[in-house]
Design a protein around this motif. Structure first.
Motif, PDB file in Angstrom:
ATOM      1  N   GLY A  14      -4.088   5.791  -5.286  1.00 15.09           N
ATOM      2  CA  GLY A  14      -4.980   5.613  -4.147  1.00 15.09           C
ATOM      3  C   GLY A  14      -5.081   4.162  -3.718  1.00 15.09           C
ATOM      4  N   THR A  15      -5.273   3.941  -2.416  1.00 13.95           N
ATOM      5  CA  THR A  15      -5.448   2.586  -1.892  1.00 13.95           C
ATOM      6  C   THR A  15      -6.914   2.190  -2.002  1.00 13.95           C
ATOM      7  N   TYR A  16      -7.161   0.982  -2.515  1.00 17.50           N
ATOM      8  CA  TYR A  16      -8.524   0.484  -2.678  1.00 17.50           C
ATOM      9  C   TYR A  16      -8.655  -0.920  -2.089  1.00 17.50           C
ATOM     10  N   GLY A  17      -8.318  -1.029  -0.809  1.00 11.15           N
ATOM     11  CA  GLY A  17      -8.492  -2.294  -0.098  1.00 11.15           C
ATOM     12  C   GLY A  17      -7.794  -3.444  -0.783  1.00 11.15           C
ATOM     13  N   HIS A  65      -8.208  -4.505  -3.655  1.00 12.08           N
ATOM     14  CA  HIS A  65      -7.934  -4.259  -5.070  1.00 12.08           C
ATOM     15  C   HIS A  65      -6.525  -3.706  -5.286  1.00 12.08           C
ATOM     16  N   GLY A  66      -5.865  -3.271  -4.241  1.00 14.03           N
ATOM     17  CA  GLY A  66      -4.522  -2.701  -4.380  1.00 14.03           C
ATOM     18  C   GLY A  66      -4.565  -1.225  -4.709  1.00 14.03           C
ATOM     19  N   LEU A  67      -3.497  -0.724  -5.331  1.00 10.35           N
ATOM     20  CA  LEU A  67      -3.400   0.692  -5.675  1.00 10.35           C
ATOM     21  C   LEU A  67      -4.011   0.946  -7.053  1.00 10.35           C
ATOM     22  N   GLU A  68      -4.741   2.063  -7.169  1.00  7.71           N
ATOM     23  CA  GLU A  68      -5.343   2.455  -8.443  1.00  7.71           C
ATOM     24  C   GLU A  68      -5.065   3.935  -8.691  1.00  7.71           C
ATOM     25  N   ILE A  69      -5.181   4.334  -9.972  1.00  9.84           N
ATOM     26  CA  ILE A  69      -4.896   5.707 -10.373  1.00  9.84           C
ATOM     27  C   ILE A  69      -6.215   6.464 -10.534  1.00  9.84           C
ATOM     28  N   VAL A  70      -6.276   7.641  -9.901  1.00 17.71           N
ATOM     29  CA  VAL A  70      -7.483   8.472  -9.918  1.00 17.71           C
ATOM     30  C   VAL A  70      -7.113   9.875 -10.386  1.00 17.71           C
ATOM     31  N   PHE A 110     -10.984   3.276   4.543  1.00 15.27           N
ATOM     32  CA  PHE A 110     -10.300   4.544   4.278  1.00 15.27           C
ATOM     33  C   PHE A 110      -9.353   4.376   3.107  1.00 15.27           C
ATOM     34  N   SER A 111      -9.438   5.303   2.126  1.00 18.70           N
ATOM     35  CA  SER A 111      -8.512   5.333   0.995  1.00 18.70           C
ATOM     36  C   SER A 111      -7.580   6.529   1.155  1.00 18.70           C
ATOM     37  N   LEU A 112      -6.288   6.300   0.971  1.00 16.06           N
ATOM     38  CA  LEU A 112      -5.286   7.357   1.020  1.00 16.06           C
ATOM     39  C   LEU A 112      -4.750   7.591  -0.382  1.00 16.06           C
ATOM     40  N   TYR A 113      -4.710   8.864  -0.810  1.00 12.71           N
ATOM     41  CA  TYR A 113      -4.284   9.221  -2.159  1.00 12.71           C
ATOM     42  C   TYR A 113      -3.039  10.099  -2.095  1.00 12.71           C
ATOM     43  N   SER A 114      -2.091   9.838  -3.001  1.00 11.65           N
ATOM     44  CA  SER A 114      -0.845  10.602  -3.070  1.00 11.65           C
ATOM     45  C   SER A 114      -0.590  11.011  -4.517  1.00 11.65           C
ATOM     46  N   PRO A 140       0.815  -1.223   0.000  1.00 11.26           N
ATOM     47  CA  PRO A 140       0.000   0.000   0.000  1.00 11.26           C
ATOM     48  C   PRO A 140       0.855   1.284   0.000  1.00 11.26           C
ATOM     49  N   HIS A 141       2.031   1.243  -0.624  1.00  7.27           N
ATOM     50  CA  HIS A 141       3.002   2.334  -0.496  1.00  7.27           C
ATOM     51  C   HIS A 141       2.702   3.450  -1.506  1.00  7.27           C
ATOM     52  N   VAL A 142       1.684   4.265  -1.200  1.00  5.46           N
ATOM     53  CA  VAL A 142       1.224   5.267  -2.158  1.00  5.46           C
ATOM     54  C   VAL A 142       2.238   6.385  -2.408  1.00  5.46           C
TER      55      VAL A 142
END
Length: 355
Positions: free
Chosen positions: A135-138, A140-145, A322-326, A8-10
């Motif tokens: 962003g973290t999506y549980g 599903h892993g990391l996704e791009i937003v 909770f989703s964290l976005y970087s 989860p290393h955003v």
């Protein structure tokens, strides 16, 4: 291909993976090579479909296969995509989602269609600079937003998707007209207290939308009966009310503290526990959830949390997640939209493709 860092290393940088290359030859000739797989470059093909769209095709898909069969291909993909082995993943639901993603992505064998996307245009009034975020999506892993601003709303559009919510869909929507006043840090740990605050704002938003619809109906009726003198003042009062409300919202944002303590309520799950412990401001928002295959999609209430210029979060109330976005800090050339209208059209197009 730009791949997100391992979950989860955003805050880690994006990863780069070549998919094809073109050798320009004499007499305007060129050869195309597919770079997919682990057996080196091999014969491929590129076709220009139309403006801002092209397709790639591998002519030797046997180069993508491994001697150990699909099992070896899956394990290799898992190490590269997720940075772990199957034995590291104990959660059965997560194993199922990862396997679905592998089957979905590997079936195309690098025969893909590419369409241009634009980076969102920015304005001095924007809360932060718009752009692309990891962003973290549980499970599903990391996704791009893609975060973009549209007047009183901010939208987070998925550039990469998953088996539940496909790319192109609006994953979160932030209501910039409704900032949230979080409770003190001790009460914030109580999920029921945060839920109460958010649901009260949700009800307020629902009432305001109903009032706006009624007002619009009245204005439409007054325009049809323009000869009646009572029709004019109604329109003016409504406009003045909107201006007053907007001014009050601006004042609320201006008076927000530079930073305030922040902690996730007990019971809210986060893939990344290394989230900031202070935030600038929070807003009411909604998040899109759905079953596998984008079945029964619905918008549910949540909290948008702005940490700093490059990070924000979203608390999914119904999911207790909770989703964290970087921010993605890769510099993309020639990615600016020629106009605001062109950007809005692009958003509509990618959403229609996903639907």
């Amino acid at each position: 291909m730009y791949l997100p860092p391992h979950d989860p290393h955003v805050d880690d940088p994006m990863r780069f993976k070549p998919l094809f290359r073109i050798h320009l030859m004499e007499r305007k000739c060129a050869t195309v090579e597919c770079m997919y797989g682990h057996k080196g470059p091999h014969n491929g093909h590129i076709q220009i479909v139309k403006k801002d769209e092209f397709s790639t095709k591998c002519n030797q898909t046997d180069h993508h296969r491994m001697s150990g069969g699909r099992q070896e291909e899956f394990r290799t993909w898992l190490r590269e995509e997720w940075g772990r082995t199957l034995e590291d993943i104990f959660h059965e639901h997560m194993q199922e989602l990862i396997l679905m993603k592998f089957i979905y992505t590997s079936q195309y064998d690098n025969c893909l269609t590419y369409r241009r996307i634009y980076l969102p245009p920015s304005s001095p009034d924007d809360l932060i600079k718009p752009g692309l975020f990891k962003g973290t999506y549980g499970s599903h892993g990391l996704e791009i937003v893609m975060l973009s601003f549209h007047g009183r709303k901010a939208k987070g559009t998925k550039i990469t998707g998953d088996p539940n919510i496909p790319a192109g869909q609006q994953t979160v929507e932030i209501d910039l007209a409704h900032p949230l006043q979080l409770p003190d840090i001790e009460n914030l740990r109580d999920f029921s207290e945060l839920s109460r605050i958010v649901l009260e704002v949700q009800e307020q938003v629902r009432r305001e939308e109903q009032e706006e619809e009624q007002q619009q109906e009245e204005e439409d009726h007054s325009q049809q009966a323009a000869s009646q003198p009572a029709a004019q003042p109604l329109g003016r009062e409504g406009a003045e009310g909107e201006e007053t409300a907007a001014g009050a919202e601006g004042t609320a944002q201006d008076k927000a503290p530079a930073s305030q303590p922040f902690v996730l309520p007990m019971g809210v799950i986060s893939r990344n526990e290394d989230y900031p412990r202070t935030c600038r401001i929070c807003f009411y928002g909604t998040g899109l959830i759905a079953g596998h295959g984008f079945t029964s999609p619905e918008r549910t209430p949540g909290v948008f949390v702005l940490f700093d210029d490059d990070r924000f979060g979203f608390i999914w109330l119904e999911l207790k997640s909770f989703s964290l976005y970087s921010r993605i800090k890769v510099s993309f050339q020639n990615a600016e939209a020629p106009s605001r209208e062109a950007f809005d059209d692009m958003l509509k197009n990618i959403q229609s493709l996903a639907t």
